[in-house]
Design a protein around this motif. Structure first.
Motif, PDB file in Angstrom:
ATOM      1  N   GLN A 150       0.832  -1.203   0.000  1.00 21.78           N
ATOM      2  CA  GLN A 150       0.000   0.000   0.000  1.00 21.78           C
ATOM      3  C   GLN A 150       0.869   1.256   0.000  1.00 21.78           C
ATOM      4  OE1 GLN A 150      -3.322   0.437   2.921  1.00 21.78           O
ATOM      5  NE2 GLN A 150      -2.208   2.257   3.602  1.00 21.78           N
ATOM      6  N   VAL A 154       1.262   4.253  -3.012  1.00 20.93           N
ATOM      7  CA  VAL A 154       1.000   5.670  -2.745  1.00 20.93           C
ATOM      8  C   VAL A 154       2.197   6.534  -3.129  1.00 20.93           C
ATOM      9  CG1 VAL A 154       0.563   7.379  -0.934  1.00 20.93           C
ATOM     10  CG2 VAL A 154      -0.688   5.217  -0.928  1.00 20.93           C
ATOM     11  N   SER A 165      -2.246   1.256  -8.600  1.00 13.03           N
ATOM     12  CA  SER A 165      -3.333   0.793  -7.729  1.00 13.03           C
ATOM     13  C   SER A 165      -4.163  -0.322  -8.351  1.00 13.03           C
ATOM     14  CB  SER A 165      -4.235   1.969  -7.352  1.00 13.03           C
ATOM     15  OG  SER A 165      -4.790   2.574  -8.520  1.00 13.03           O
ATOM     16  N   PRO A 212      -2.408   8.224   4.280  1.00 12.08           N
ATOM     17  CA  PRO A 212      -2.535   7.072   3.382  1.00 12.08           C
ATOM     18  C   PRO A 212      -1.528   5.973   3.685  1.00 12.08           C
ATOM     19  CG  PRO A 212      -1.344   8.830   2.271  1.00 12.08           C
ATOM     20  CD  PRO A 212      -1.766   9.380   3.619  1.00 12.08           C
ATOM     21  N   ARG A 292     -14.188   5.767  -6.615  1.00 11.50           N
ATOM     22  CA  ARG A 292     -13.194   5.526  -5.571  1.00 11.50           C
ATOM     23  C   ARG A 292     -13.110   6.719  -4.635  1.00 11.50           C
ATOM     24  NH1 ARG A 292      -7.867   4.387  -8.848  1.00 11.50           N
ATOM     25  NH2 ARG A 292      -8.768   6.140 -10.005  1.00 11.50           N
ATOM     26  N   TYR A 293     -13.497   7.899  -5.123  1.00  8.51           N
ATOM     27  CA  TYR A 293     -13.297   9.130  -4.364  1.00  8.51           C
ATOM     28  C   TYR A 293     -14.591   9.864  -4.019  1.00  8.51           C
ATOM     29  CZ  TYR A 293      -8.698   8.270  -6.422  1.00  8.51           C
ATOM     30  OH  TYR A 293      -7.521   7.689  -6.817  1.00  8.51           O
ATOM     31  N   ASN A 313     -15.095  10.035  -0.279  1.00  7.46           N
ATOM     32  CA  ASN A 313     -14.376   9.011   0.464  1.00  7.46           C
ATOM     33  C   ASN A 313     -13.044   9.608   0.943  1.00  7.46           C
ATOM     34  OD1 ASN A 313     -12.324   6.706   0.656  1.00  7.46           O
ATOM     35  ND2 ASN A 313     -14.241   5.583   0.465  1.00  7.46           N
ATOM     36  N   ASN A 315     -10.232   8.514   0.845  1.00  7.62           N
ATOM     37  CA  ASN A 315      -9.161   8.219  -0.117  1.00  7.62           C
ATOM     38  C   ASN A 315      -8.859   9.387  -1.031  1.00  7.62           C
ATOM     39  OD1 ASN A 315      -8.780   5.604   0.789  1.00  7.62           O
ATOM     40  ND2 ASN A 315     -10.266   4.729  -0.622  1.00  7.62           N
ATOM     41  N   SER A 318      -5.453  11.233  -0.897  1.00  5.51           N
ATOM     42  CA  SER A 318      -4.237  10.736  -1.542  1.00  5.51           C
ATOM     43  C   SER A 318      -4.014  11.413  -2.890  1.00  5.51           C
ATOM     44  CB  SER A 318      -4.323   9.217  -1.725  1.00  5.51           C
ATOM     45  OG  SER A 318      -5.374   8.873  -2.607  1.00  5.51           O
TER      46      SER A 318
END
Length: 327
Positions: A150, A154, A165, A212, A292-293, A313, A315, A318
């Motif tokens: 992970q 990032v 990803s 993250p 995703r966001y 989200n 996320n 990031s």
């Protein structure tokens, strides 16, 4: 035209971490955790070297090792000479030296990343003293490995605009996760016990919930009784032929807990140069179409022209990390 040095190092780093993941995903591979640690650390060393080299204008000298030589008087020379290995090739700096170099720049690693790398190093260095079939160590190694991948994904995106990803992830089938009762009752040796305690201490670093990065990632499974025909795997998709799955309002809000005001509040606390200006909106608006966001909630769910409100989200941070300066 030959790619710049830092890009070639990134390519090798990605190849190493990919090999590590592929090995870890072989359930019958008895030396899985130790091999993952070795290959992953190699990948991380190459990634950090790529960052050091890139920041120095792709100057190879930035990652070479130089040392003084004894003069006739026995004192070390003022001039530094390139240090060679046994094959006569130039030596390059180690993973630890890369971390030290990055400490001098804004690209210094977060404490979670450094502790994760230290833990992987301990697994590699102590591999001759323990057997990873031990349930406690296997679980620790698994959580550290997931976090290592992970963190790698990032930073590769932040530093080199390489998005891994979708192509790089730890799959982790059921056989990788020891049952809780097994992990709690296993008997460990003195060497194993010391290593377990040390890894636990590294993972206890006070972390930022919005970061993250992680030292370790806890993996949990929930098993439910069902009929085989009623238990298909699902994935978010826009395919009209896909199986329809209904999410409750609570499900959606749990995944997208921030509205616009909360997003701005979080960003103002996270970045020293954040402003609700045109730059921010230019970065934010494209994310509204990526689930995703972000996700829009419509007043009339069946009417896309009805009033809506966007939710985000965590996320999404990031993405903004690459454009704003962290506090």
């Amino acid at each position: 035209m030959r790619p710049p040095l830092h890009q070639r190092l990134v390519d090798k780093a990605v190849a190493a971490i990919t090999a590590a993941v592929e090995v870890y995903n072989k359930p019958a591979f008895a030396y899985r955790a130790e091999t993952f640690a070795t290959l992953a650390l190699n990948g991380w060393e190459l990634l950090l070297k790529a960052k050091v080299v890139k920041d120095e204008g792709n100057d190879l000298k930035a990652i070479r090792v130089y040392q003084a030589r004894p003069t006739k008087s026995g004192r070390p020379s003022k001039k530094l000479f390139l240090k060679l290995n046994r094959a006569g090739n130039a030596q390059t700096i180690s993973l630890g030296a890369c971390i030290v170099e990055l400490e001098k720049s804004p690209a210094k690693l977060h404490v979670e990343v450094k502790n994760n790398l230290e833990a992987l190093t301990e697994i590699r260095d102590n591999s001759v003293h323990f057997v990873t079939a031990n349930a406690l160590l296997a679980r620790q190694a698994q959580e550290l490995s997931a976090a290592a991948v992970q963190n790698f994904v990032v930073l590769t995106k932040q530093w080199f605009a390489r998005d891994l990803s979708r192509s790089l992830h730890v799959i982790l089938p059921l056989s990788f996760i020891a049952p809780a009762s097994t992990a709690e009752s296993v008997v460990v040796s003195a060497d194993e016990s010391r290593l377990i305690r040390h890894l636990e201490s590294l993972a206890k670093v006070p972390g930022n919930a919005e970061s993250p990065f992680a030292v370790a990632v806890r993996l949990q499974l929930k098993l439910e009784k069902s009929t085989l025909s009623a238990a298909p795997k699902v994935q978010v998709t826009k395919d009209p032929d896909a199986v329809k799955v209904t999410l409750t309002e609570e499900d959606v809000r749990a995944q997208y807990p921030w509205d616009y005001r909360e997003l701005c509040k979080r960003m103002a606390a996270r970045y020293s140069d954040f402003k609700q200006d045109g730059r921010f909106h230019a970065l934010r608006k494209p994310l509204l179409t990526d689930e995703r966001y972000a996700k829009a909630r419509y007043l009339d769910p069946g009417n896309p022209k009805s009033p809506k409100k966007d939710f985000y989200n965590p996320n999404v941070l990031s993405v903004f990390d690459a454009s704003y300066r962290r506090v």
